[in-house]
Design an enzyme around this catalytic site. Structure first.
Site, mmCIF file in Angstrom:
data_model
loop_
_atom_site.group_PDB
_atom_site.id
_atom_site.type_symbol
_atom_site.label_atom_id
_atom_site.label_comp_id
_atom_site.label_asym_id
_atom_site.label_seq_id
_atom_site.Cartn_x
_atom_site.Cartn_y
_atom_site.Cartn_z
ATOM 1 N N ASN A 9 47.716 38.893 40.069
ATOM 2 C CA ASN A 9 46.458 38.434 39.080
ATOM 3 C C ASN A 9 46.833 38.339 37.626
ATOM 4 O O ASN A 9 47.002 39.295 36.916
ATOM 5 C CB ASN A 9 45.214 39.545 39.218
ATOM 6 C CG ASN A 9 44.214 39.195 38.466
ATOM 7 O OD1 ASN A 9 44.221 37.730 37.705
ATOM 8 N ND2 ASN A 9 43.012 39.808 38.462
ATOM 9 N N LYS A 11 45.357 37.315 34.966
ATOM 10 C CA LYS A 11 44.321 37.389 34.146
ATOM 11 C C LYS A 11 44.522 36.394 33.228
ATOM 12 O O LYS A 11 45.006 35.235 33.361
ATOM 13 C CB LYS A 11 44.239 38.878 33.462
ATOM 14 C CG LYS A 11 44.345 39.812 34.859
ATOM 15 C CD LYS A 11 43.764 41.223 34.405
ATOM 16 C CE LYS A 11 43.987 42.104 35.493
ATOM 17 N NZ LYS A 11 43.315 43.774 35.393
ATOM 18 N N HIS A 94 36.145 40.008 40.909
ATOM 19 C CA HIS A 94 37.094 40.961 40.375
ATOM 20 C C HIS A 94 36.036 41.932 39.257
ATOM 21 O O HIS A 94 35.039 41.450 38.869
ATOM 22 C CB HIS A 94 37.956 40.330 39.314
ATOM 23 C CG HIS A 94 39.055 41.143 38.929
ATOM 24 N ND1 HIS A 94 38.900 42.168 37.839
ATOM 25 C CD2 HIS A 94 40.303 41.631 39.390
ATOM 26 C CE1 HIS A 94 39.743 42.852 37.617
ATOM 27 N NE2 HIS A 94 40.803 42.575 38.492
ATOM 28 N N GLU A 96 36.258 42.750 36.525
ATOM 29 C CA GLU A 96 36.131 42.250 35.022
ATOM 30 C C GLU A 96 35.197 41.290 35.082
ATOM 31 O O GLU A 96 34.434 40.968 34.084
ATOM 32 C CB GLU A 96 37.685 41.882 34.738
ATOM 33 C CG GLU A 96 38.498 43.240 34.158
ATOM 34 C CD GLU A 96 39.858 42.879 34.365
ATOM 35 O OE1 GLU A 96 40.310 41.681 34.518
ATOM 36 O OE2 GLU A 96 40.838 43.729 34.471
ATOM 37 N N GLU A 166 40.009 47.792 44.391
ATOM 38 C CA GLU A 166 40.372 48.141 43.117
ATOM 39 C C GLU A 166 39.354 48.816 42.228
ATOM 40 O O GLU A 166 38.229 48.564 41.824
ATOM 41 C CB GLU A 166 40.416 46.717 42.382
ATOM 42 C CG GLU A 166 41.526 45.804 42.687
ATOM 43 C CD GLU A 166 41.743 44.782 41.815
ATOM 44 O OE1 GLU A 166 43.216 44.733 41.848
ATOM 45 O OE2 GLU A 166 41.150 44.473 40.803
ATOM 46 N N GLY A 172 44.613 48.908 35.130
ATOM 47 C CA GLY A 172 45.161 48.609 33.461
ATOM 48 C C GLY A 172 45.225 49.933 32.729
ATOM 49 O O GLY A 172 45.439 49.809 31.589
ATOM 50 N N SER A 212 46.944 49.726 38.595
ATOM 51 C CA SER A 212 48.270 50.212 38.375
ATOM 52 C C SER A 212 49.388 50.157 39.402
ATOM 53 O O SER A 212 50.116 51.177 39.270
ATOM 54 C CB SER A 212 47.863 51.605 37.877
ATOM 55 O OG SER A 212 47.129 51.315 36.429
#
Ligand SMILES: O=C(CO)COP(=O)(O)O
Length: 250
Positions: A9, A11, A94, A96, A166, A172, A212
């Site tokens: 991904n 991003k 996702h 985010e 996730e 991250g 991660s």
């Protein structure tokens, strides 16, 4: 046996020029059989990447889409537009997007259904926040998100769905979940799917871990019974690292 799937991904990283450099570097790598390989690129780079990745085993994914085929939805991209340029996968929900762009369980469901209707394979993201984890709510959260995302999905369509677990606190941050903890939650997700579709069907669904993941730790996740691959942000940005992940998923 489920075929492992590693998806990058990207991003909001990589211009078209940078995406093409990645594709050139992919061509220098030896092919790896037995692992499905996907990169989910920004919209602007998708068409160029579709061309540049031809002849490789790396399939193309998008990071979001609208659920309608067309309409007055300024700034949005439809499933038909993605299909037209050769996109095969699309990340849906996702964290985010849930956090910053008003994605809800309801919109995740609509997008999942739209992707399946148009022959795109949704990579549906679920996962708890740190607060939810510390309150002992992980199972409850992933259950609710999984049930909502799969509402009205038919048994025939289920095989095209990929779920990515996730945990938000691991994204991250360099703070990855232990493989055992990730497997425990992924097993819960599989049992939720089994309640709806039966164990046999649930056993066919690929469920990735994300958060991660690096070439150095992917092996630990893959050794777990219920983990079928990874959805990877930072470590998917170079072809060397991406292929190290793919090899590690074998
Ligand atoms: O959000 C992620 C993939 O979708 C995980 O990102 P990182 O691999 O950078 O932690």
């Amino acid at each position: 046996m489920r075929t492992p799937i590693v998806a990058g991904n990207w991003k909001m990283f990589k211009t078209i020029a940078e995406a093409k450099q990645f594709a050139e570097a992919v061509k220098q790598q030896d092919a790896v059989a037995g692992v499905e390989q996907v990169v989910c690129a920004p919209f602007t780079a998708l068409a160029a990447l579709a061309e540049a990745l031809k002849g490789t085993d790396v399939a193309l994914g998008a990071q979001n889409m609208h659920f309608e085929e067309q309409g007055a939805f300024t700034g949005e991209i439809s499933p038909l537009m993605l299909k037209e340029i050769g996109v095969r996968y699309v990340i849906i929900g996702h964290s985010e997007r849930r956090q910053y762009f008003n994605e809800t369980d309801e919109s995740v469901n609509k997008k999942t259904l739209a992707a399946l209707k148009h022959g795109l394979r949704p990579i549906v993201c679920v996962g708890e926040s740190l607060e939810e984890r510390e309150a002992g709510k992980t199972a409850e959260v992933v259950r609710k998100q999984t049930e909502a995302a799969l509402t009205d999905v038919t048994p025939d369509q289920l095989a095209d769905v990929v779920i990515a677990y996730e945990p938000i606190w691991a994204i991250g941050t360099g703070k990855s979940s232990t493989a055992a903890d990730a497997n425990e939650t992924i097993a819960i997700i599989r049992s939720v799917i089994a309640e709806r579709f039966g164990q046999q069907e649930a056993d066919k669904v690929r469920i990735q871990y994300g958060g991660s993941v690096k070439p150095e730790n992917i092996g630990g996740y893959m050794a777990e019974k219920d983990i079928d691959g990874a959805l990877v942000g930072g470590a998917s940005l170079t072809a060397d690292s991406f292929f190290a992940l793919v090899k590690g998923a074998k």
